[in-house]
Structures are given as structure tokens and as C-alpha cells.
Design a protein around this motif. Structure first.
Motif, PDB file in Angstrom:
ATOM      1  N   SER A   1       1.180  -1.263   0.124  1.00 56.75           N
ATOM      2  CA  SER A   1       0.038   0.156   0.151  1.00 56.75           C
ATOM      3  C   SER A   1       1.242   1.511  -0.283  1.00 56.75           C
ATOM      4  N   LEU A   2       1.625   1.053   0.861  1.00 50.32           N
ATOM      5  CA  LEU A   2       2.589   2.172   0.779  1.00 50.32           C
ATOM      6  C   LEU A   2       3.055   2.363  -0.544  1.00 50.32           C
ATOM      7  N   GLU A   3       4.071   1.284  -1.235  1.00 52.68           N
ATOM      8  CA  GLU A   3       4.526   1.235  -2.602  1.00 52.68           C
ATOM      9  C   GLU A   3       3.430   1.897  -3.302  1.00 52.68           C
ATOM     10  N   GLN A   4       2.109   1.701  -3.674  1.00 51.84           N
ATOM     11  CA  GLN A   4       1.537   2.604  -4.111  1.00 51.84           C
ATOM     12  C   GLN A   4       0.978   3.875  -4.234  1.00 51.84           C
ATOM     13  N   ALA A   5       1.202   4.284  -3.134  1.00 50.06           N
ATOM     14  CA  ALA A   5       0.828   5.389  -2.389  1.00 50.06           C
ATOM     15  C   ALA A   5       2.145   6.584  -3.227  1.00 50.06           C
ATOM     16  N   LEU A   6       3.168   5.782  -2.633  1.00 55.31           N
ATOM     17  CA  LEU A   6       3.981   6.698  -3.618  1.00 55.31           C
ATOM     18  C   LEU A   6       3.962   6.465  -5.022  1.00 55.31           C
ATOM     19  N   THR A   7       4.054   5.719  -5.684  1.00 53.20           N
ATOM     20  CA  THR A   7       3.561   5.868  -7.196  1.00 53.20           C
ATOM     21  C   THR A   7       2.312   6.691  -7.329  1.00 53.20           C
ATOM     22  N   GLU A   8       2.021   6.856  -7.014  1.00 53.31           N
ATOM     23  CA  GLU A   8       0.468   7.670  -7.282  1.00 53.31           C
ATOM     24  C   GLU A   8       1.062   9.321  -6.451  1.00 53.31           C
ATOM     25  N   HIS A   9       1.469   9.366  -5.621  1.00 53.74           N
ATOM     26  CA  HIS A   9       1.925  10.825  -5.075  1.00 53.74           C
ATOM     27  C   HIS A   9       3.572  11.264  -6.347  1.00 53.74           C
ATOM     28  N   ARG A  10       4.029  10.599  -7.020  1.00 53.06           N
ATOM     29  CA  ARG A  10       4.946  10.913  -7.827  1.00 53.06           C
ATOM     30  C   ARG A  10       4.834  11.624  -8.749  1.00 53.06           C
ATOM     31  N   GLU A  11       3.775  10.037  -8.939  1.00 54.16           N
ATOM     32  CA  GLU A  11       2.935  10.806 -10.282  1.00 54.16           C
ATOM     33  C   GLU A  11       2.126  12.073 -10.439  1.00 54.16           C
ATOM     34  N   ALA A  12       1.523  12.370  -8.994  1.00 55.00           N
ATOM     35  CA  ALA A  12       0.864  13.801  -9.120  1.00 55.00           C
ATOM     36  C   ALA A  12       0.768  14.977  -9.290  1.00 55.00           C
ATOM     37  N   LYS A  13       0.029  15.639 -10.385  1.00 51.78           N
ATOM     38  CA  LYS A  13       1.266  16.531 -11.101  1.00 51.78           C
ATOM     39  C   LYS A  13       0.023  18.290 -10.414  1.00 51.78           C
ATOM     40  N   ALA A  14      -1.171  18.432 -10.381  1.00 47.03           N
ATOM     41  CA  ALA A  14      -2.090  19.069  -9.775  1.00 47.03           C
ATOM     42  C   ALA A  14      -1.905  19.463  -8.257  1.00 47.03           C
ATOM     43  N   PRO A  15      -1.765  20.892  -7.474  1.00 49.68           N
ATOM     44  CA  PRO A  15      -1.568  21.254  -6.537  1.00 49.68           C
ATOM     45  C   PRO A  15      -2.417  19.953  -5.351  1.00 49.68           C
ATOM     46  N   ARG A  16      -3.967  20.687  -5.891  1.00 46.52           N
ATOM     47  CA  ARG A  16      -4.785  19.791  -5.693  1.00 46.52           C
ATOM     48  C   ARG A  16      -5.256  18.061  -4.926  1.00 46.52           C
ATOM     49  N   LYS A  17      -4.558  18.335  -6.448  1.00 48.12           N
ATOM     50  CA  LYS A  17      -4.406  16.448  -6.394  1.00 48.12           C
ATOM     51  C   LYS A  17      -2.929  15.792  -5.533  1.00 48.12           C
TER      52      LYS A  17
ATOM     53  N   ALA B   1      -1.845  16.825  -2.872  1.00 47.99           N
ATOM     54  CA  ALA B   1      -1.968  17.254  -1.226  1.00 47.99           C
ATOM     55  C   ALA B   1      -2.386  16.355  -0.950  1.00 47.99           C
ATOM     56  N   GLU B   2      -3.450  15.579  -2.001  1.00 42.74           N
ATOM     57  CA  GLU B   2      -4.602  14.531  -1.373  1.00 42.74           C
ATOM     58  C   GLU B   2      -3.517  13.338  -1.586  1.00 42.74           C
ATOM     59  N   THR B   3      -2.870  13.174  -2.377  1.00 40.52           N
ATOM     60  CA  THR B   3      -1.422  11.898  -2.670  1.00 40.52           C
ATOM     61  C   THR B   3      -1.061  12.023  -1.644  1.00 40.52           C
ATOM     62  N   ALA B   4      -0.584  13.358  -0.523  1.00 44.53           N
ATOM     63  CA  ALA B   4       0.203  13.566   0.555  1.00 44.53           C
ATOM     64  C   ALA B   4      -0.340  12.494   1.726  1.00 44.53           C
ATOM     65  N   ASP B   5      -1.061  12.808   1.445  1.00 47.56           N
ATOM     66  CA  ASP B   5      -2.196  12.823   3.307  1.00 47.56           C
ATOM     67  C   ASP B   5      -1.817  10.983   3.041  1.00 47.56           C
ATOM     68  N   THR B   6      -2.722  10.546   1.840  1.00 48.89           N
ATOM     69  CA  THR B   6      -2.666   9.208   1.948  1.00 48.89           C
ATOM     70  C   THR B   6      -1.357   8.623   2.095  1.00 48.89           C
ATOM     71  N   LEU B   7      -0.280   9.200   1.765  1.00 47.32           N
ATOM     72  CA  LEU B   7       1.103   8.480   1.431  1.00 47.32           C
ATOM     73  C   LEU B   7       1.504   8.684   3.043  1.00 47.32           C
ATOM     74  N   ARG B   8       1.306  10.079   3.931  1.00 49.71           N
ATOM     75  CA  ARG B   8       1.337   9.658   5.160  1.00 49.71           C
ATOM     76  C   ARG B   8       0.339   8.751   5.413  1.00 49.71           C
ATOM     77  N   ARG B   9      -0.045   8.549   5.522  1.00 48.91           N
ATOM     78  CA  ARG B   9      -1.022   7.572   6.282  1.00 48.91           C
ATOM     79  C   ARG B   9      -1.231   6.211   5.344  1.00 48.91           C
ATOM     80  N   ALA B  10      -0.601   5.786   4.518  1.00 44.43           N
ATOM     81  CA  ALA B  10       0.246   4.650   4.734  1.00 44.43           C
ATOM     82  C   ALA B  10       1.638   4.394   5.202  1.00 44.43           C
ATOM     83  N   GLY B  11       2.218   5.298   5.550  1.00 48.11           N
ATOM     84  CA  GLY B  11       3.514   5.422   6.268  1.00 48.11           C
ATOM     85  C   GLY B  11       3.216   4.795   7.565  1.00 48.11           C
ATOM     86  N   ARG B  12       2.204   5.564   7.798  1.00 43.85           N
ATOM     87  CA  ARG B  12       1.809   4.919   9.479  1.00 43.85           C
ATOM     88  C   ARG B  12       0.728   4.100   9.702  1.00 43.85           C
ATOM     89  N   ASP B  13      -0.026   3.095   8.184  1.00 45.12           N
ATOM     90  CA  ASP B  13      -0.439   2.124   8.990  1.00 45.12           C
ATOM     91  C   ASP B  13       1.154   0.883   8.740  1.00 45.12           C
TER      92      ASP B  13
END
Length: 234
Positions: A56-72, A74-86
Motif C-alpha cells: 500500500s505504501l508503494e502504491q501511495a508513493l507511485t500515485e504521489h510521484r505521478e500527481a501533478k496538480a497541487p490539489r491532487k 495534497a490528496e496523495t500526500a495525505d494518503t502517503l502519510r497514512r500509508a506510512g503510519r499504517d
């Protein structure tokens, strides 16, 4: 992973992970947007629960790395942090479970390697073997208990009847599948019941050789109390 025991190879992998180092490497991976040094930790050898969180962390990293728009981003950063905590939580939780099992192992061990029968009948049984001792200086004593459950043969009228009557072979296949699921339920309940009995300080000499599992009065099926052999039976 065994039903109630963490296999030795997974215990070794867990023991090799320092939680402080793990948290540091997770933070590093989040900042760098790649796994980095996480690859060097034996996380994939710690069992399916931790492996799933790592994925899940690997997937979150990929999605965050590929996200371009600022809003996106921010969303993927939250998901990534949550995956790291999990992931961090999963490792800590499994380490606590391992410590509990090792403490239990000084006084008892329940064998959870139980092979299902080749074919099932309406009378199901599970034999649970164990060893136990009252103190760490005593000799080990061996024992076993067989849990028996008679499946109610009455049809389940809550399930809609098929439009076409299945063949005899198909009916038997479905019957065997349902019996297997019930046997798995019986096995899990049996293992946890014996473990919890010893964990609560139960006397191994008082465990019966056989126990007829109780059933829910309404569903006529097994429930969470069916294999608690120490409970007073009605």
C-alpha cells in the motif's frame, strides 16, 4: 502465517527490524517519494499483514510521484502519510504479538498446523494438540482435545432456490465447499479456545479429550462461543 502462531522465519525477520530505524526510513521514503532504504529491511519476510501494508505504501508513493496538480498532490500526500503510519503500526503490532507468543511459549504451545481431511461428512472434527507446564522449571506435558460438530442437514430456506436443479456432482461439490468452510470455522475456534484457555491460566489436566461444539440456538450454526469447552453447558 499460522492461525495462532507466527512462523519462525517471520519471527526472525521481525526481530531484525528496529522500529526507530523503520520510522526514519519511512519518513525518508515519503520525503524522497521512493522506497529507498525500505528495500533493505526484511519487511516482505514478516508475513502477509506487513507485506500488504508495504504494498500500500508503494502504491501511495507511485500515485504521489505521478500527481501533478497541487490539489491532487495534497490528496496523495495525505494518503502517503497514512500509508506510512499504517506500515509502522503493523510492524509494531506484530512485534508485540511476537513478544506475547514468546512469553506464552514458556508455559504452553498449541500446534496450529492442522491438515483438513480429504473429504467432509456432516460430522466434522478437529484435533488440537498442545504441550504445557505449570512453571518454567517443570517437564513438558503433552495433550490433545478433539472438537466435534454435527452439521444440521436441514436446508437453508433463506437462500433462493436455483432456477435449474444442479447436477448431483455439482450439488456434492457445493456441499463439500460449505462443509469445508464450516470445518475451517471449527478449526479456528478450536485453536483460539485452547490458546485462550492456557493464556488465562487454565489447567491442562482439566481439558477434556473430546468436546461437542455448541451451536447458535437460532441459526443452528457455529458461533464465537461454540468451542469454549470450559463454559458451563446448558
Amino acid at each position: 502465517m499460522g492461525e495462532i502462531n507466527i512462523p519462525r522465519d517471520q519471527q526472525d525477520a521481525l526481530a531484525a527490524i528496529d522500529t526507530n530505524e523503520l520510522d526514519r526510513v519511512i519518513e525518508q521514503a515519503i520525503r524522497g517519494e521512493r522506497l529507498g532504504d525500505l528495500h533493505r529491511l526484511p519487511l516482505t519476510g514478516c508475513g502477509p499483514y506487513i507485506a500488504k501494508q508495504l504494498h500500500s505504501l508503494e502504491q501511495a508513493l507511485t500515485e504521489h510521484r505521478e500527481a501533478k496538480a497541487p490539489r491532487k498532490r495534497a490528496e496523495t500526500a495525505d494518503t502517503l502519510r497514512r500509508a506510512g503510519r499504517d506500515l509502522s503500526f503493523a510492524v509494531a503490532a506484530m512485534k508485540r504479538r511476537m513478544e506475547t507468543e514468546q512469553k506464552d511459549g514458556q508455559l504452553f504451545h498449541v500446534d496450529d498446523q492442522i491438515i483438513p481431511p480429504y473429504r467432509f461428512d456432516k460430522r466434522l472434527s478437529v484435533r488440537v494438540s498442545y504441550r504445557w507446564r505449570r512453571t518454567g522449571d517443570d517437564e513438558w506435558r503433552l495433550g490433545s482435545i478433539t472438537f466435534v460438530h454435527d452439521v444440521d442437514p436441514r436446508p437453508d430456506y433463506t437462500t433462493p432456490a436455483p432456477k435449474r436443479k444442479p447436477s448431483a456432482a455439482k450439488q456434492e461439490q457445493e456441499r463439500q465447499s460449505k462443509l469445508y468452510q464450516t470445518w475451517e470455522h471449527l478449526k479456528r475456534g478450536a485453536l483460539y479456545s485452547v490458546r485462550d484457555y492456557f493464556r488465562d491460566g487454565g489447567d491442562g489436566d482439566k481439558i477434556p479429550k473430546t468436546f461437542q461444539a455448541t451451536v447458535d440456538s437460532q441459526t443452528r450454526e457455529l458461533n464465537n462461543y461454540s468451542t469454549q469447552f470450559w463454559r458451563q453447558q446448558p
